[in-house]
Scaffold this active site. Structure first.
Site, PDB file in Angstrom:
ATOM      1  N   GLU A 215       0.856  -1.251   0.022  1.00  0.00           N
ATOM      2  CA  GLU A 215      -0.086  -0.156   0.074  1.00  0.00           C
ATOM      3  C   GLU A 215       0.894   1.158   0.012  1.00  0.00           C
ATOM      4  O   GLU A 215       0.496   2.241   0.780  1.00  0.00           O
ATOM      5  CB  GLU A 215      -0.959  -0.001   1.167  1.00  0.00           C
ATOM      6  CG  GLU A 215      -2.091  -1.198   1.074  1.00  0.00           C
ATOM      7  CD  GLU A 215      -2.925  -1.101   2.155  1.00  0.00           C
ATOM      8  OE1 GLU A 215      -2.599  -0.536   3.373  1.00  0.00           O
ATOM      9  OE2 GLU A 215      -3.660  -2.301   2.053  1.00  0.00           O
ATOM     10  N   GLU A 295      -5.106  -8.424  -1.045  1.00  0.00           N
ATOM     11  CA  GLU A 295      -5.469  -8.347   0.367  1.00  0.00           C
ATOM     12  C   GLU A 295      -6.936  -7.938   0.145  1.00  0.00           C
ATOM     13  O   GLU A 295      -7.423  -6.872  -0.483  1.00  0.00           O
ATOM     14  CB  GLU A 295      -4.749  -7.473   0.924  1.00  0.00           C
ATOM     15  CG  GLU A 295      -5.076  -7.175   2.360  1.00  0.00           C
ATOM     16  CD  GLU A 295      -4.266  -6.150   3.257  1.00  0.00           C
ATOM     17  OE1 GLU A 295      -3.157  -6.315   2.739  1.00  0.00           O
ATOM     18  OE2 GLU A 295      -4.819  -5.219   4.039  1.00  0.00           O
TER      19      GLU A 295
END
Length: 983
Positions: A215, A295
């Site tokens: 991220e 994810e």
């Protein structure tokens, strides 16, 4: 269809609570660790995606038809898996007893037993917090590679041992600060990852894929250099997955760059996106590479969490239907981290009390199994045989069909999580697929992975199955699947929930399986066993990360925690080695969201120059406030150096007595302050980036523990026996066959040399005591049975006496005051014996006690929620100062909560916000006023309502949602953050 609701803007999944049972209403799907910008991008993604264009089922109304056609085209199925990391989410699994640990692993990885996971993604530890703690790096300093650091190697080996075909992946969130002089995208980092792969190979592990960074924006040239380095190092078969970000305005960011950069296209083998709920972009699909949700998930293991689009079974189906996504990794694998940390209960199952051996196989395990037990990676999706039960309303359910590459086997997974009524589904089979009696497996909110009668082919060649609302059904030709037998909680084997040991002592000289000391969870930095410094022999817990990390969500100082969130009045002491230029610190009443850089709680630190400081974290978790400081008198300490009186070994201690905090160094009090900011929490060890060491941790009550012996007729009315089966055994007496439950050597070791035992079902022992916690101890012999034990009328747990040795059960931390423990002989092994030796009581101080909103039950000292609207946010990403990072709320008029307590008054604390309203307040069944939760500023742990003096005794506080707001309120919600009881 369940409604989506979140009280905390950036909270985790929320759970609905009923009067006796927790159920889930909805969840907030925003990646486990997404930035606010990423959340905003994810929220708008659905408007811009290009639908996959898959069909709905034929027919209308309740009946639908699915044509299962083996000639259909479709993408290859890659599997369903989960993530260990992001961060330290599997930490407490290591400390479970061997048998229970193996059972947990079987439920996750063993094919045909539980979740049967086909993929496992682990964190490449970076010595920095990445949500719920930090994982140790394999290379704390340049050139010193330790391939045994951390526990992900062990976890991957255990997964492979159960499923040799499992796909292993890895990703870094943060990294040691020496890489690239603090620059993540550097040549150092590429070499570092190659070292990690070398370690994996040394453990006999074959890694399928590695990511770039979790991220965070990528650098395209670095990705290409990484591919070149992997090929040169002999890892050409290791695939690169990128970019592990959320979609931005509906687009997968790296897909655009790959389209325009052929070299980047060649470097990246898999596209991984976070929390997309299924949609992928046309650009990503056009690349022709596998697309994964690398994810995702609802952040809850409760049935239906996430609703019709984001619950576990819905997400797996929708991912393919809407995005041609062929692999899904759920965050996270296992709730094996402490309650109160960020996003609690987000794992597929729960195992975070290793001291008790208890674990919970939650519904997410079986929701995953409905897919994984009936298909394998390499099977192909059948696009023409996959779609929605109602194309006009996708919330009514979906179906996805996959077929084996050879042999004609196939499976169709049908989910109706958002449906309001059962659906009748007719299946026709063609295109070379097997058409025989079909097997059916079903999971609902009440029953998980239950074999149903086989489907018989009708005269017209079709098959018909009825799918209940809010269910998952798999229709398959596959045999040999099922449900594992070990349950882990309160079953005949007697694994039982029990609170953290108290008092607690640990030499900190044994790292245990994790290498970090049992139950100790590092939040920042890296704590490992090293030879003790100075003149101390043996090994000590040592902070081994020498510099701040390239962080992801770092704490300001290396820290580790352990214990019970509800510990309130206690002392914590440790022996600490302060090295040259270093600082050591002991913490208490720690109770915060791990995403905050500064712990909630208090700390006593000592520097090498002799300066001590007593301070606390400020609400909000951003700053530290000094409450007192000074210097030692210059006396020498063991192992002292020329730095000053603080260098070397010292004893540091904090004690908490209501609002009085006392700090002691080497047995001498250095400070005493009055502060009411933090009322309860865990203990911790901290310091700086010097090699600080710790030994001999001790946590205990402020007053001596009181022991209640089992022996009758000892002059105490605290213990009572009901039933004719009780036998009172004492050392030195000849009992013949009267005491076969207690071996002679164990009887001699019992307190007072006595043990009371029974094997008559229904016999009862009660213990009345005054205090804040109790520990019951019994003795298990060769013919052990099972008992049920409870406190203050709350739900009992099973206690097994099946194995030889000591049996122990500990109550939760209780409201300071009178309590009753109940022990009942339950079903045993052929009338097996159970026994009680003693009950140890932690005395209280006669002050106030706090009860968290998560303390649910029907008896004294617990909250009993009634109604379908109650939603819970455990482990909220806490930026509003919630007590223990949690709150429970409702917006449904008529919903209520009862709190039974013994005391003289009670205070209600809650979350004030502009969308909150009014509750009616009753005490002992009589309406006494209202509670107003409105506030212009959103802030938790605020005093909402206080009772008058009620007189000491048993009382019931009741809140009822009115469905109304106050004059300024824009909403009607009410909530509970905590309750404070006065004796």
């Amino acid at each position: 269809m369940p409604a989506t609701h979140t009280l905390e803007h950036e909270g985790p999944p929320v759970r609905r609570r009923g009067s006796r049972r927790r159920g889930l209403a909805a969840s907030v799907l925003a990646g486990a660790l997404l930035t606010a910008g990423a959340l905003a991008g994810g929220a708008s993604a659905a408007a811009d995606v290009v639908p996959a264009g898959l069909p709905g089922a034929a027919g209308s109304g309740a009946g639908v038809t699915i044509a299962v056609d083996g000639a259909s085209t479709g993408r290859t199925y890659d599997g369903v898996g989960a993530i260990s990391g992001g961060g330290a989410t599997s930490r407490l699994l290591l400390d479970y007893p061997r048998e229970e640990r193996a059972e947990i692993l079987d439920h996750l990885f063993k094919p045909g037993y539980g979740a049967s996971l086909e993929m496992l993604k682990v964190e490449i530890g970076g010595d920095t917090n990445t949500t719920d703690g930090s994982e140790s790096s394999h290379e704390h300093v340049r050139g010193e590679v330790d391939c045994d650091a951390g526990y992900e190697w062990w976890l991957m080996r255990e997964a492979v041992r159960r499923n040799p075909d499992i796909t292993l992946g890895a990703l870094a969130w943060g990294a040691p600060g020496w890489l690239g002089d603090g620059e993540y995208y550097s040549a150092d980092t590429i070499d570092y990852f190659v070292d990690w792969l070398d370690c994996a190979a040394g453990h006999g592990l074959t890694i399928d894929n590695v990511g770039i960074r979790n991220e965070r924006e990528y650098e395209a040239q670095w990705v290409k250099d990484y591919r070149t380095a992997l090929d040169a190092a002999g890892y050409a078969d290791v695939r690169i997955i990128a970019s592990d970000e959320a979609a931005r305005r509906g687009e997968w960011p790296i897909a655009v760059d790959m389209t325009n950069d052929p070299e980047l296209f060649d470097a990246v083998d898999l596209l991984g996106n976070h929390y997309s709920r299924g949609p992928s972009s046309a650009t990503a699909q056009a690349l022709g590479k596998p697309l994964w949700i690398s994810e995702g998930g609802p952040w809850s293991a409760e049935w239906g969490a996430g609703g019709s689009s984001a619950s576990v079974p819905s997400l797996i189906n929708h991912a393919y239907l809407e995005g041609r996504i062929t692999g899904v990794n759920f965050w996270n694998l296992l709730t094996a981290y402490y309650d109160g940390l960020s996003i609690s209960d987000a794992g597929l199952m729960r195992a975070n009390t290793p001291w008790s051996g208890a674990y919970q196989v939650q519904s997410a395990v079986w929701a995953v199994a409905q897919t994984t037990q009936f298909a394998e990676p390499g099977w192909r999706h059948l696009d023409a045989s996959s779609g929605y039960l109602d194309a006009a309303d996708t919330a009514q359910g979906s179906f996805v069909t996959r077929k084996a590459p050879r042999g004609g086997d196939w499976s169709t997974v049908i989910e109706t999580i958002g449906a309001t009524a059962p659906r009748t589904v007719t299946l026709s089979v063609e295109g070379g697929l097997r058409a025989r009696d079909l097997h059916v497996w079903q999971s609902t909110a009440d029953d998980r992975l239950v074999r149903q009668p086989d489907l018989r082919r009708a005269a017209d060649g079709t098959y018909t199955v009825t799918v209940p609302a809010n269910a998952v059904v798999t229709v398959t030709t596959v045999n040999g699947n099922g449900k594992g037998t070990a349950s882990g909680l309160g079953d005949a084997e007697g694994r039982h929930e029990s609170a953290f040991p108290f008092p607690y002592e640990n030499s900190l000289a044994d790292g245990g399986p994790s290498g970090q000391t049992p139950y100790f969870s590092q939040m920042e930095g890296a704590y490992e066993e090293r030879p003790c410094a100075g003149d101390r022999r043996g090994t000590c817990l040592t902070q081994v990360s020498p510099q701040p990390a390239i962080s992801w969500a770092a704490w300001k100082k290396p820290t580790g925690i352990l214990g019970d969130l509800n510990w309130s009045d206690y002392s914590v002491g440790v022996t600490a080695y302060v090295p040259t230029g270093g600082t050591a610190e002991v913490l208490g009443r720690v109770s915060n969201d791990a995403m905050q850089p500064v712990p909630n709680g208090y700390g006593l630190s000592l520097g090498a120059d002799g300066t001590w400081s007593l301070g606390r974290g400020e609400p909000g978790g951003r700053t530290w406030l000094e409450l007192g400081t000074g210097t030692l008198d210059g006396g020498a300490s063991q192992g002292a150096t020329a730095d000053g009186a603080g260098a070397g070994w010292h004893d540091l201690e904090l004690s908490f007595d209501q609002d009085v905090i006392t700090a002691t160094v080497d047995g001498a009090q250095v400070a005493e302050v009055t502060d009411t900011t933090w009322t309860s929490g865990m203990v911790g060890l901290s310091g700086d980036y010097a090699p600080v060491q710790f030994a001999d941790l001790a946590v205990g009550p402020l007053r001596p523990v009181a022991t209640i012996d089992d022996a009758p007729g000892t002059g105490t009315a605290a213990i009572g026996y009901e039933g004719d089966g009780w036998t009172h055994c004492s050392a030195g007496e000849r009992h013949g066959d009267r005491c076969p439950a207690v071996p002679a050597e164990q009887l001699r070791d019992a307190v007072g040399g006595t043990v009371s035992a029974s094997r008559d079902r229904g016999d009862v022992l009660t213990v009345a005591f005054d205090g804040t916690q109790a520990t019951l101890t019994g003795v298990a012999g060769p013919r052990g049975g099972t008992a049920k034990v409870s406190i203050d009328g709350n739900e009992p747990v099973a206690l097994s006496y099946a194995d030889r040795g000591e049996v122990e059960w500990r109550t939760p931390v209780l409201v300071d005051g009178p309590h009753t423990l109940r022990f009942e002989v339950a079903d045993g092994r052929s009338g097996g014996w159970v026994s009680v030796d003693r009950v140890d009581v932690a005395p209280g101080g006669g002050g106030t006690s706090s009860v968290d909103d998560q303390s649910e039950g029907t008896g004294q000292g617990r909250l009993d929620y009634h109604g379908d609207g109650w939603l819970s946010c455990p482990g909220c990403i806490n930026r509003t100062g919630l007590y223990h990072s949690s709150v429970t709320s409702t917006t449904v008029a008529g919903d209520s909560v009862d709190f039974r307590f013994t005391g003289s008054s009670v205070d209600l604390y809650g979350l004030r916000a502009s969308n909150q309203g009014l509750a009616t307040v009753l005490v002992d069944g009589v309406e006494v006023g209202s509670a107003d939760f409105y506030g212009r500023t959103r802030v938790g742990n605020q005093l909402i309502w206080s009772s008058p003096d009620l007189g000491s005794g048993e009382h019931v506080l009741t809140l009822v949602a009115t469905g109304q707001g106050s004059g300024s309120a824009s909403g009607t919600g009410i909530n509970v953050d905590r309750l404070v009881v006065r004796r």
